[in-house]
Design an enzyme around this catalytic site. Structure first.
Site, mmCIF file in Angstrom:
data_model
loop_
_atom_site.group_PDB
_atom_site.id
_atom_site.type_symbol
_atom_site.label_atom_id
_atom_site.label_comp_id
_atom_site.label_asym_id
_atom_site.label_seq_id
_atom_site.Cartn_x
_atom_site.Cartn_y
_atom_site.Cartn_z
ATOM 1 N N ILE A 14 -1.405 -6.684 1.606
ATOM 2 C CA ILE A 14 -2.247 -6.965 2.765
ATOM 3 C C ILE A 14 -2.363 -8.468 3.005
ATOM 4 O O ILE A 14 -2.488 -9.250 2.077
ATOM 5 C CB ILE A 14 -3.666 -6.361 2.540
ATOM 6 C CG1 ILE A 14 -3.572 -4.866 2.202
ATOM 7 C CG2 ILE A 14 -4.574 -6.602 3.721
ATOM 8 C CD1 ILE A 14 -2.861 -4.021 3.221
ATOM 9 N N ASP A 15 -2.327 -8.862 4.286
ATOM 10 C CA ASP A 15 -2.475 -10.270 4.631
ATOM 11 C C ASP A 15 -3.900 -10.554 5.117
ATOM 12 O O ASP A 15 -4.764 -9.674 5.083
ATOM 13 C CB ASP A 15 -1.423 -10.714 5.656
ATOM 14 C CG ASP A 15 -1.531 -9.990 6.997
ATOM 15 O OD1 ASP A 15 -2.594 -9.397 7.288
ATOM 16 O OD2 ASP A 15 -0.557 -10.025 7.763
ATOM 17 N N VAL A 16 -4.159 -11.769 5.569
ATOM 18 C CA VAL A 16 -5.514 -12.174 5.958
ATOM 19 C C VAL A 16 -6.030 -11.431 7.179
ATOM 20 O O VAL A 16 -7.237 -11.394 7.425
ATOM 21 C CB VAL A 16 -5.604 -13.705 6.201
ATOM 22 C CG1 VAL A 16 -5.319 -14.465 4.923
ATOM 23 C CG2 VAL A 16 -4.659 -14.141 7.316
ATOM 24 N N HIS A 19 -3.960 -6.160 7.473
ATOM 25 C CA HIS A 19 -2.902 -5.146 7.501
ATOM 26 C C HIS A 19 -1.724 -5.634 6.654
ATOM 27 O O HIS A 19 -1.743 -6.746 6.138
ATOM 28 C CB HIS A 19 -2.480 -4.811 8.933
ATOM 29 C CG HIS A 19 -1.888 -5.959 9.691
ATOM 30 N ND1 HIS A 19 -1.918 -6.031 11.051
ATOM 31 C CD2 HIS A 19 -1.247 -7.087 9.309
ATOM 32 C CE1 HIS A 19 -1.306 -7.126 11.463
ATOM 33 N NE2 HIS A 19 -0.897 -7.783 10.421
#
Length: 141
Positions: A14-16, A19
């Protein structure tokens, strides 16, 4: 026959934004690709024994839907094209609701492990690729 590979989205994917990071989709496709080629009998040990390596030379990917942590995903891998030294496979990633979340075509070239130059695909792999391609074409008719 299309190859199916299943996995779960992990927290490290997951990114910032919350998602799955775009680069992880490529990693998911790589997992599916390795599983698929091993199912064809070309494990790392077998590739080393033969002194060959399949290498990715092109990837075209379409991002269609977001994936989120803990989602169950499956990748479907099919053969698109077969050449003398290369082949193209398609990966399609689906979420739990069977929605297409990403798809990509991957071109691979077989190289000699020592010279790092392209070499012919092994006959067994060529036969398996052509058989899969024929099945895919029959299904699309």
């Amino acid at each position: 026959m299309a190859h199916r590979f299943e996995f779960t989205v992990r927290s490290t994917d997951i990114d910032v934004i919350g998602h799955v990071n775009n680069a992880k989709y490529l990693e998911y496709m790589e997992w599916a690709r390795f599983d698929w080629i091993w199912q064809q009998g070309f494990t790392l040990d077998e590739l080393k024994r033969r002194g060959i390596m399949p290498v990715v030379v092109n990837i075209n990917i379409n991002y269609r839907k977001e994936l989120h942590m803990r989602e169950e995903v499956h990748a479907i891998t099919t053969v698109v094209k077969v050449g003398g030294k290369s082949f193209v496979i398609r990966h399609e990633l689906y979420n739990e609701a069977e929605q297409l979340v990403a798809d990509g075509d991957v071109t691979m070239v077989m190289i000699d492990a020592n010279t790092r130059r392209s070499t012919l695909l092994p006959a067994e792999l060529t036969d398996a690729l052509h058989a899969e391609l024929a099945l895919n074409q029959e299904k699309s008719v």
